[in-house]
Design a protein around this motif. Structure first.
Motif, PDB file in Angstrom:
ATOM      1  N   THR A   1     117.801  76.014 -13.555  1.00  0.00           N
ATOM      2  CA  THR A   1     116.604  76.812 -13.295  1.00  0.00           C
ATOM      3  C   THR A   1     115.447  75.881 -12.989  1.00  0.00           C
ATOM      4  O   THR A   1     115.420  74.729 -13.437  1.00  0.00           O
ATOM      5  CB  THR A   1     116.239  77.692 -14.501  1.00  0.00           C
ATOM      6  OG1 THR A   1     115.951  76.837 -15.630  1.00  0.00           O
ATOM      7  CG2 THR A   1     117.391  78.618 -14.858  1.00  0.00           C
ATOM      8  N   PRO A   2     114.469  76.339 -12.221  1.00  0.00           N
ATOM      9  CA  PRO A   2     113.321  75.472 -11.919  1.00  0.00           C
ATOM     10  C   PRO A   2     112.465  75.228 -13.147  1.00  0.00           C
ATOM     11  O   PRO A   2     112.545  75.943 -14.144  1.00  0.00           O
ATOM     12  CB  PRO A   2     112.555  76.269 -10.859  1.00  0.00           C
ATOM     13  CG  PRO A   2     112.941  77.695 -11.104  1.00  0.00           C
ATOM     14  CD  PRO A   2     114.363  77.658 -11.577  1.00  0.00           C
ATOM     15  N   GLY A   3     111.654  74.181 -13.071  1.00  0.00           N
ATOM     16  CA  GLY A   3     110.720  73.903 -14.153  1.00  0.00           C
ATOM     17  C   GLY A   3     109.630  74.942 -14.197  1.00  0.00           C
ATOM     18  O   GLY A   3     109.599  75.882 -13.386  1.00  0.00           O
ATOM     19  N   PRO A   4     108.721  74.827 -15.145  1.00  0.00           N
ATOM     20  CA  PRO A   4     107.660  75.830 -15.290  1.00  0.00           C
ATOM     21  C   PRO A   4     106.792  75.922 -14.040  1.00  0.00           C
ATOM     22  O   PRO A   4     106.315  74.914 -13.535  1.00  0.00           O
ATOM     23  CB  PRO A   4     106.862  75.326 -16.500  1.00  0.00           C
ATOM     24  CG  PRO A   4     107.216  73.889 -16.630  1.00  0.00           C
ATOM     25  CD  PRO A   4     108.614  73.745 -16.132  1.00  0.00           C
ATOM     26  N   ALA A   5     106.627  77.139 -13.552  1.00  0.00           N
ATOM     27  CA  ALA A   5     105.800  77.373 -12.364  1.00  0.00           C
ATOM     28  C   ALA A   5     104.524  78.120 -12.695  1.00  0.00           C
ATOM     29  O   ALA A   5     103.698  78.358 -11.822  1.00  0.00           O
ATOM     30  CB  ALA A   5     106.598  78.147 -11.314  1.00  0.00           C
ATOM     31  N   SER A   6     104.376  78.524 -13.961  1.00  0.00           N
ATOM     32  CA  SER A   6     103.182  79.231 -14.397  1.00  0.00           C
ATOM     33  C   SER A   6     103.047  79.051 -15.900  1.00  0.00           C
ATOM     34  O   SER A   6     103.988  78.613 -16.577  1.00  0.00           O
ATOM     35  CB  SER A   6     103.266  80.727 -14.059  1.00  0.00           C
ATOM     36  OG  SER A   6     104.257  81.356 -14.854  1.00  0.00           O
ATOM     37  N   ILE A   7     101.888  79.414 -16.430  1.00  0.00           N
ATOM     38  CA  ILE A   7     101.684  79.320 -17.873  1.00  0.00           C
ATOM     39  C   ILE A   7     102.639  80.246 -18.611  1.00  0.00           C
ATOM     40  O   ILE A   7     103.087  79.948 -19.721  1.00  0.00           O
ATOM     41  CB  ILE A   7     100.217  79.656 -18.223  1.00  0.00           C
ATOM     42  CG1 ILE A   7      99.278  78.599 -17.625  1.00  0.00           C
ATOM     43  CG2 ILE A   7     100.017  79.726 -19.731  1.00  0.00           C
ATOM     44  CD1 ILE A   7      99.559  77.193 -18.092  1.00  0.00           C
ATOM     45  N   ARG A   8     102.991  81.346 -17.991  1.00  0.00           N
ATOM     46  CA  ARG A   8     103.918  82.278 -18.635  1.00  0.00           C
ATOM     47  C   ARG A   8     105.296  81.665 -18.863  1.00  0.00           C
ATOM     48  O   ARG A   8     106.046  82.115 -19.728  1.00  0.00           O
ATOM     49  CB  ARG A   8     104.042  83.549 -17.785  1.00  0.00           C
ATOM     50  CG  ARG A   8     102.757  84.375 -17.738  1.00  0.00           C
ATOM     51  CD  ARG A   8     102.881  85.539 -16.793  1.00  0.00           C
ATOM     52  NE  ARG A   8     103.011  85.110 -15.406  1.00  0.00           N
ATOM     53  CZ  ARG A   8     101.979  84.719 -14.648  1.00  0.00           C
ATOM     54  NH1 ARG A   8     100.760  84.701 -15.157  1.00  0.00           N
ATOM     55  NH2 ARG A   8     102.177  84.339 -13.395  1.00  0.00           N
ATOM     56  N   ASP A   9     105.626  80.622 -18.088  1.00  0.00           N
ATOM     57  CA  ASP A   9     106.913  79.951 -18.255  1.00  0.00           C
ATOM     58  C   ASP A   9     106.945  79.036 -19.475  1.00  0.00           C
ATOM     59  O   ASP A   9     108.005  78.507 -19.820  1.00  0.00           O
ATOM     60  CB  ASP A   9     107.244  79.118 -17.013  1.00  0.00           C
ATOM     61  CG  ASP A   9     107.631  79.983 -15.823  1.00  0.00           C
ATOM     62  OD1 ASP A   9     107.984  81.153 -16.045  1.00  0.00           O
ATOM     63  OD2 ASP A   9     107.590  79.483 -14.690  1.00  0.00           O
ATOM     64  N   ALA A  10     105.807  78.820 -20.107  1.00  0.00           N
ATOM     65  CA  ALA A  10     105.743  77.867 -21.222  1.00  0.00           C
ATOM     66  C   ALA A  10     106.711  78.244 -22.333  1.00  0.00           C
ATOM     67  O   ALA A  10     107.304  77.360 -22.978  1.00  0.00           O
ATOM     68  CB  ALA A  10     104.316  77.777 -21.763  1.00  0.00           C
ATOM     69  N   ARG A  11     106.888  79.535 -22.574  1.00  0.00           N
ATOM     70  CA  ARG A  11     107.761  79.935 -23.672  1.00  0.00           C
ATOM     71  C   ARG A  11     109.220  79.575 -23.412  1.00  0.00           C
ATOM     72  O   ARG A  11     110.024  79.543 -24.349  1.00  0.00           O
ATOM     73  CB  ARG A  11     107.622  81.436 -23.933  1.00  0.00           C
ATOM     74  CG  ARG A  11     107.951  82.338 -22.764  1.00  0.00           C
ATOM     75  CD  ARG A  11     107.776  83.808 -23.140  1.00  0.00           C
ATOM     76  NE  ARG A  11     107.943  84.698 -21.999  1.00  0.00           N
ATOM     77  CZ  ARG A  11     106.955  85.070 -21.207  1.00  0.00           C
ATOM     78  NH1 ARG A  11     105.723  84.631 -21.429  1.00  0.00           N
ATOM     79  NH2 ARG A  11     107.188  85.884 -20.179  1.00  0.00           N
TER      80      ARG A  11
ATOM     81  N   LEU B   1      94.975  75.604 -15.825  1.00  0.00           N
ATOM     82  CA  LEU B   1      95.415  74.657 -14.813  1.00  0.00           C
ATOM     83  C   LEU B   1      95.853  73.343 -15.457  1.00  0.00           C
ATOM     84  O   LEU B   1      96.870  72.753 -15.061  1.00  0.00           O
ATOM     85  CB  LEU B   1      94.297  74.410 -13.804  1.00  0.00           C
ATOM     86  CG  LEU B   1      94.634  73.506 -12.611  1.00  0.00           C
ATOM     87  CD1 LEU B   1      95.753  74.112 -11.771  1.00  0.00           C
ATOM     88  CD2 LEU B   1      93.396  73.282 -11.752  1.00  0.00           C
ATOM     89  N   ALA B   2      95.114  72.868 -16.459  1.00  0.00           N
ATOM     90  CA  ALA B   2      95.472  71.630 -17.147  1.00  0.00           C
ATOM     91  C   ALA B   2      96.806  71.769 -17.870  1.00  0.00           C
ATOM     92  O   ALA B   2      97.651  70.862 -17.830  1.00  0.00           O
ATOM     93  CB  ALA B   2      94.374  71.254 -18.135  1.00  0.00           C
ATOM     94  N   GLN B   3      97.025  72.906 -18.532  1.00  0.00           N
ATOM     95  CA  GLN B   3      98.281  73.118 -19.239  1.00  0.00           C
ATOM     96  C   GLN B   3      99.448  73.215 -18.259  1.00  0.00           C
ATOM     97  O   GLN B   3     100.516  72.645 -18.496  1.00  0.00           O
ATOM     98  CB  GLN B   3      98.215  74.378 -20.099  1.00  0.00           C
ATOM     99  CG  GLN B   3      99.459  74.580 -20.956  1.00  0.00           C
ATOM    100  CD  GLN B   3      99.337  75.769 -21.885  1.00  0.00           C
ATOM    101  OE1 GLN B   3      98.303  76.436 -21.934  1.00  0.00           O
ATOM    102  NE2 GLN B   3     100.387  76.031 -22.630  1.00  0.00           N
ATOM    103  N   LEU B   4      99.245  73.910 -17.144  1.00  0.00           N
ATOM    104  CA  LEU B   4     100.296  74.027 -16.142  1.00  0.00           C
ATOM    105  C   LEU B   4     100.667  72.654 -15.595  1.00  0.00           C
ATOM    106  O   LEU B   4     101.857  72.331 -15.432  1.00  0.00           O
ATOM    107  CB  LEU B   4      99.841  74.950 -15.013  1.00  0.00           C
ATOM    108  CG  LEU B   4     100.803  75.109 -13.831  1.00  0.00           C
ATOM    109  CD1 LEU B   4     102.133  75.692 -14.289  1.00  0.00           C
ATOM    110  CD2 LEU B   4     100.169  75.984 -12.746  1.00  0.00           C
ATOM    111  N   GLU B   5      99.670  71.823 -15.316  1.00  0.00           N
ATOM    112  CA  GLU B   5      99.936  70.492 -14.798  1.00  0.00           C
ATOM    113  C   GLU B   5     100.727  69.661 -15.809  1.00  0.00           C
ATOM    114  O   GLU B   5     101.668  68.943 -15.438  1.00  0.00           O
ATOM    115  CB  GLU B   5      98.618  69.799 -14.458  1.00  0.00           C
ATOM    116  CG  GLU B   5      98.786  68.482 -13.731  1.00  0.00           C
ATOM    117  CD  GLU B   5      97.468  67.909 -13.236  1.00  0.00           C
ATOM    118  OE1 GLU B   5      97.413  66.696 -13.011  1.00  0.00           O
ATOM    119  OE2 GLU B   5      96.510  68.688 -13.076  1.00  0.00           O
TER     120      GLU B   5
END
Length: 423
Positions: free
Chosen positions: A267-277, A372-376
């Motif tokens: 699966t791809p890596g996180p593409a949004s903050i919602r993917d953090a979980r 944006l910082a967390q996503l990066e």
């Protein structure tokens, strides 16, 4: 003349912790050159930021850096700018565009690092972060070295050294601001003419309106974009560098994050903050590094009317300061605070609260770029770990663990090197 400035440069949080232990939660710190601040530390220190009698108050040298941006104003002017900027940053198309730009830059940079074999990690991540925020904002990256030099000079304004003679920090910071602003005006004009990067942050901000339908003035746009470009690469570069340093010096953490991404290899890596979980270890590493090494270690305020703090009268006009980073070392909030412990963040049933998010500020001035910082950070860790594991490499810290340097902002020593070695 220098006051506490030398020790603040190399051990700001240590000084605050020792002062609190000896003097209690209120004490004066001398930033040098007649610039003194009453620091308020401890678990309740963020409460002062919500008092209406406490307002923004930064010295003139820092005002040169951020101008008429969100960071410098309260009340109606702050609400005007924030209500125009917030919707732009929170739109899903912006997040998607930012995610694509982040992924593209990170992948190319990591591939180049692995070919080199070792890198000075903080300067490398300054370049990466500047490249990312430029692409997000729609700034042409052809002149990246010149912009980098200009921002290195601009941030020298943090040093409270008086005088504007050539070579002094204030002189260099002012010249850098003029250089940056000339180019931002041209960029803004191109965006309005339709010649800029479509879908960029600059283009979106140029047509933004506040909650009353009023646009941002040209100067408000330039000041906020200048501040976003600065905060969007300097602070992020510091956090990313510390993430790499921690993963390079603690094999158990490298193995844990590697296992997480190996399990998600299809699966791809996180593409949004919602993917953090989906990546609890990756998210916990970011939160714990932010707790220990937050780059913005002080927030300046002033008292407009007499208030009482811990039973003491603080008169009108008193210059105040709080330290979000010092809260990360508060034992009543984080037991055994010196220990790097992912369990503080993993498998939690609640979201981080104001104290835990304090590195991003508090109250009306909470950082607009936090997502944006967390996503990066999430995307960087994912790409970094996957690229090294594909190549059969592991990162290794060269030399002893570096200490945090606190000026102009918190960051690891620029000489800190990371090597990429066979597994």
């Amino acid at each position: 003349m220098l006051g506490h400035l030398p020790v603040l440069h190399r051990d700001a949080i240590g000084l605050l912790r020792r002062s609190s232990s000896a003097l209690g939660p209120l004490f004066w710190v001398n930033f040098g050159f007649a610039h003194r601040r009453l620091f308020h530390v401890g678990p309740d220190s963020l409460d002062v930021l919500r008092k209406p009698e406490v307002v923004m108050d930064y010295p003139a040298s820092i005002k040169v850096i951020v101008g008429r941006s969100l960071a410098m104003h309260d009340g109606a002017l702050h609400r005007h700018m924030r209500s125009a900027i917030n919707p732009v940053l929170n739109r899903q198309p912006f997040e998607k565009g930012a995610s694509d730009a982040i992924a593209s830059v990170i992948s190319a940079r990591i591939d180049a690092w692995l070919r080199q074999g070792s890198i000075a990690i903080y300067p490398a991540l300054q370049e990466l972060s500047l490249d990312i925020i430029f692409r997000v904002c729609g700034v042409p990256t052809a002149d990246l070295p010149a912009w980098r030099r200009a921002y290195r000079a601009l941030i020298l304004g943090v040093y409270p050294i008086p005088g504007r003679l050539p070579g002094l920090p204030a002189y260099r910071s002012s010249r850098a601001r003029a250089w940056i602003d000339d180019r931002l005006r041209a960029l803004l004009a191109r965006a309005r003419d339709g010649a800029g990067a479509g879908g960029s942050l600059v283009e979106a901000l140029s047509s933004a309106r506040d909650d009353k339908g009023k646009p941002l003035s040209d100067q408000e746009l330039i000041d906020n974009i200048r501040a976003m470009l600065l905060a969007g690469h300097e602070t992020t570069a510091s956090i990313l560098a510390w993430i790499v340093i921690v993963l390079s010096s603690r094999r158990e953490l490298w193995d844990a994050i590697g296992e997480e991404h190996t399990a998600a290899a299809d699966t791809p890596g996180p593409a949004s903050i919602r993917d953090a979980r989906r990546f609890p270890v990756t998210s916990a590493v970011f939160q714990e590094v932010l707790r220990l090494y937050a780059p913005g270690w002080f927030i300046f305020r002033a008292v407009t009317e007499t208030i009482t703090l811990h039973g003491r009268r603080v008169p009108r006009g008193t210059p105040l300061a709080v330290s979000p980073t010092s809260l990360g070392y508060e034992p009543s909030l984080f037991p055994d605070p010196e220990r790097f412990d992912l369990s503080r963040w993993k498998d939690r049933s609640t979201s981080p609260g104001p104290i835990e998010l304090s590195p991003f500020g508090a109250g009306p001035h909470f950082c607009v770029g936090r997502s944006l910082a967390q996503l990066e950070a999430l995307q960087f860790q994912s790409a970094f770990v996957r690229a090294l594991r594909r190549a059969g490499l592991v990162p290794r810290l060269q030399g002893p663990p570096p200490k945090q340097v606190y000026f102009p902002i918190g960051h690891p020593a620029a000489s800190t090197r990371i090597a990429f070695l066979p597994e």
